[in-house]
Design a protein around this motif. Structure first.
Motif, PDB file in Angstrom:
ATOM      1  N   TRP A 102      10.626   1.894  -1.029  1.00  0.00           N
ATOM      2  CA  TRP A 102      10.999   2.475   0.253  1.00  0.00           C
ATOM      3  C   TRP A 102      11.734   3.785  -0.014  1.00  0.00           C
ATOM      4  O   TRP A 102      12.692   3.823  -0.782  1.00  0.00           O
ATOM      5  CB  TRP A 102      11.901   1.505   1.015  1.00  0.00           C
ATOM      6  CG  TRP A 102      12.370   2.043   2.334  1.00  0.00           C
ATOM      7  CD1 TRP A 102      11.653   2.116   3.481  1.00  0.00           C
ATOM      8  CD2 TRP A 102      13.664   2.584   2.632  1.00  0.00           C
ATOM      9  NE1 TRP A 102      12.414   2.672   4.476  1.00  0.00           N
ATOM     10  CE2 TRP A 102      13.647   2.967   3.984  1.00  0.00           C
ATOM     11  CE3 TRP A 102      14.814   2.796   1.886  1.00  0.00           C
ATOM     12  CZ2 TRP A 102      14.760   3.543   4.606  1.00  0.00           C
ATOM     13  CZ3 TRP A 102      15.916   3.365   2.496  1.00  0.00           C
ATOM     14  CH2 TRP A 102      15.880   3.726   3.854  1.00  0.00           C
ATOM     15  N   ARG A 113       0.842  -1.195   0.000  1.00  0.00           N
ATOM     16  CA  ARG A 113       0.000   0.000   0.000  1.00  0.00           C
ATOM     17  C   ARG A 113       0.880   1.249   0.000  1.00  0.00           C
ATOM     18  O   ARG A 113       1.815   1.355   0.796  1.00  0.00           O
ATOM     19  CB  ARG A 113      -0.900   0.006   1.237  1.00  0.00           C
ATOM     20  CG  ARG A 113      -1.795   1.230   1.343  1.00  0.00           C
ATOM     21  CD  ARG A 113      -2.669   1.185   2.578  1.00  0.00           C
ATOM     22  NE  ARG A 113      -3.604   0.074   2.569  1.00  0.00           N
ATOM     23  CZ  ARG A 113      -4.823   0.128   2.007  1.00  0.00           C
ATOM     24  NH1 ARG A 113      -5.251   1.228   1.441  1.00  0.00           N
ATOM     25  NH2 ARG A 113      -5.608  -0.920   2.035  1.00  0.00           N
ATOM     26  N   CYS A 114       0.535   2.190  -0.881  1.00  0.00           N
ATOM     27  CA  CYS A 114       1.258   3.462  -0.910  1.00  0.00           C
ATOM     28  C   CYS A 114       0.891   4.277   0.330  1.00  0.00           C
ATOM     29  O   CYS A 114      -0.294   4.460   0.628  1.00  0.00           O
ATOM     30  CB  CYS A 114       0.913   4.240  -2.181  1.00  0.00           C
ATOM     31  SG  CYS A 114       1.702   5.858  -2.227  1.00  0.00           S
ATOM     32  N   TRP A 115       1.904   4.763   1.043  1.00  0.00           N
ATOM     33  CA  TRP A 115       1.670   5.539   2.268  1.00  0.00           C
ATOM     34  C   TRP A 115       1.188   6.958   1.966  1.00  0.00           C
ATOM     35  O   TRP A 115       0.686   7.637   2.857  1.00  0.00           O
ATOM     36  CB  TRP A 115       2.962   5.622   3.086  1.00  0.00           C
ATOM     37  CG  TRP A 115       3.241   4.380   3.875  1.00  0.00           C
ATOM     38  CD1 TRP A 115       3.071   3.094   3.478  1.00  0.00           C
ATOM     39  CD2 TRP A 115       3.740   4.321   5.214  1.00  0.00           C
ATOM     40  NE1 TRP A 115       3.449   2.237   4.475  1.00  0.00           N
ATOM     41  CE2 TRP A 115       3.863   2.973   5.547  1.00  0.00           C
ATOM     42  CE3 TRP A 115       4.108   5.291   6.134  1.00  0.00           C
ATOM     43  CZ2 TRP A 115       4.329   2.558   6.787  1.00  0.00           C
ATOM     44  CZ3 TRP A 115       4.572   4.887   7.363  1.00  0.00           C
ATOM     45  CH2 TRP A 115       4.682   3.524   7.682  1.00  0.00           C
ATOM     46  N   LEU A 116       1.345   7.397   0.727  1.00  0.00           N
ATOM     47  CA  LEU A 116       0.986   8.779   0.409  1.00  0.00           C
ATOM     48  C   LEU A 116      -0.407   8.893  -0.210  1.00  0.00           C
ATOM     49  O   LEU A 116      -1.165   9.783   0.148  1.00  0.00           O
ATOM     50  CB  LEU A 116       2.037   9.398  -0.511  1.00  0.00           C
ATOM     51  CG  LEU A 116       3.434   9.487   0.116  1.00  0.00           C
ATOM     52  CD1 LEU A 116       4.417  10.086  -0.871  1.00  0.00           C
ATOM     53  CD2 LEU A 116       3.408  10.292   1.409  1.00  0.00           C
ATOM     54  N   SER A 141       7.359  10.508  13.503  1.00  0.00           N
ATOM     55  CA  SER A 141       6.156  10.997  14.160  1.00  0.00           C
ATOM     56  C   SER A 141       6.527  11.426  15.578  1.00  0.00           C
ATOM     57  O   SER A 141       7.270  10.709  16.264  1.00  0.00           O
ATOM     58  CB  SER A 141       5.111   9.874  14.218  1.00  0.00           C
ATOM     59  OG  SER A 141       4.157  10.134  15.221  1.00  0.00           O
ATOM     60  N   CYS A 145       3.535   8.820  -6.887  1.00  0.00           N
ATOM     61  CA  CYS A 145       3.861   9.614  -5.702  1.00  0.00           C
ATOM     62  C   CYS A 145       5.368   9.881  -5.646  1.00  0.00           C
ATOM     63  O   CYS A 145       5.785  10.975  -5.258  1.00  0.00           O
ATOM     64  CB  CYS A 145       3.386   8.911  -4.439  1.00  0.00           C
ATOM     65  SG  CYS A 145       1.581   8.981  -4.230  1.00  0.00           S
ATOM     66  N   ASP A 169      -2.501   6.015  -0.558  1.00  0.00           N
ATOM     67  CA  ASP A 169      -3.313   4.950   0.035  1.00  0.00           C
ATOM     68  C   ASP A 169      -3.764   3.888  -0.968  1.00  0.00           C
ATOM     69  O   ASP A 169      -4.627   3.077  -0.653  1.00  0.00           O
ATOM     70  CB  ASP A 169      -4.529   5.541   0.755  1.00  0.00           C
ATOM     71  CG  ASP A 169      -4.869   4.756   2.020  1.00  0.00           C
ATOM     72  OD1 ASP A 169      -3.941   4.190   2.624  1.00  0.00           O
ATOM     73  OD2 ASP A 169      -6.052   4.704   2.381  1.00  0.00           O
ATOM     74  N   LEU A 195       8.782   4.824   5.131  1.00  0.00           N
ATOM     75  CA  LEU A 195       7.844   5.410   4.170  1.00  0.00           C
ATOM     76  C   LEU A 195       7.955   4.675   2.840  1.00  0.00           C
ATOM     77  O   LEU A 195       9.041   4.608   2.252  1.00  0.00           O
ATOM     78  CB  LEU A 195       8.150   6.891   3.983  1.00  0.00           C
ATOM     79  CG  LEU A 195       7.360   7.612   2.882  1.00  0.00           C
ATOM     80  CD1 LEU A 195       5.881   7.656   3.220  1.00  0.00           C
ATOM     81  CD2 LEU A 195       7.893   9.013   2.684  1.00  0.00           C
ATOM     82  N   HIS A 196       6.835   4.125   2.356  1.00  0.00           N
ATOM     83  CA  HIS A 196       6.774   3.475   1.049  1.00  0.00           C
ATOM     84  C   HIS A 196       5.779   4.230   0.180  1.00  0.00           C
ATOM     85  O   HIS A 196       4.715   4.637   0.662  1.00  0.00           O
ATOM     86  CB  HIS A 196       6.316   2.019   1.173  1.00  0.00           C
ATOM     87  CG  HIS A 196       7.320   1.121   1.830  1.00  0.00           C
ATOM     88  ND1 HIS A 196       7.424   0.992   3.194  1.00  0.00           N
ATOM     89  CD2 HIS A 196       8.277   0.337   1.297  1.00  0.00           C
ATOM     90  CE1 HIS A 196       8.406   0.144   3.474  1.00  0.00           C
ATOM     91  NE2 HIS A 196       8.942  -0.277   2.354  1.00  0.00           N
ATOM     92  N   ALA A 197       6.121   4.405  -1.116  1.00  0.00           N
ATOM     93  CA  ALA A 197       5.239   5.140  -2.015  1.00  0.00           C
ATOM     94  C   ALA A 197       5.250   4.530  -3.409  1.00  0.00           C
ATOM     95  O   ALA A 197       6.225   3.894  -3.819  1.00  0.00           O
ATOM     96  CB  ALA A 197       5.657   6.604  -2.080  1.00  0.00           C
TER      97      ALA A 197
END
Ligand SMILES: [Zn+2]
Length: 62
Positions: free
Chosen positions: A23, A10-13, A29, A43, A15, A37-39
């Motif tokens: 990666w 799943r893309c973290w940016l 956070s 993205c 969704d 972070l994976h995109a």
């Protein structure tokens, strides 16, 4: 980016689920600490353009 960089997930940016994602690095956070972070490719392209724009502005400010 090399082929080994990409995996399915799943893309973290944006969704999007079950697509090739890469990666990009750790994100931080204040509450939960660091996470990877994976995109997806669109993205990643958008982020690369932002990085390019950032450096172009930095060059103009110098
Ligand atoms: Zn995405």
């Amino acid at each position: 980016m090399s082929d080994e960089t990409w995996r399915t997930g799943r893309c973290w940016l944006c969704d999007a689920p079950d697509i090739p994602i890469a990666w990009l690095g750790p994100v931080h956070s204040a509450t939960f600490g660091a996470a990877p972070l994976h995109a997806c490719a669109p993205c990643v392209d958008r982020l690369e353009q932002r990085i390019c724009d950032h450096h172009a502005r930095a060059d103009q400010a110098a």
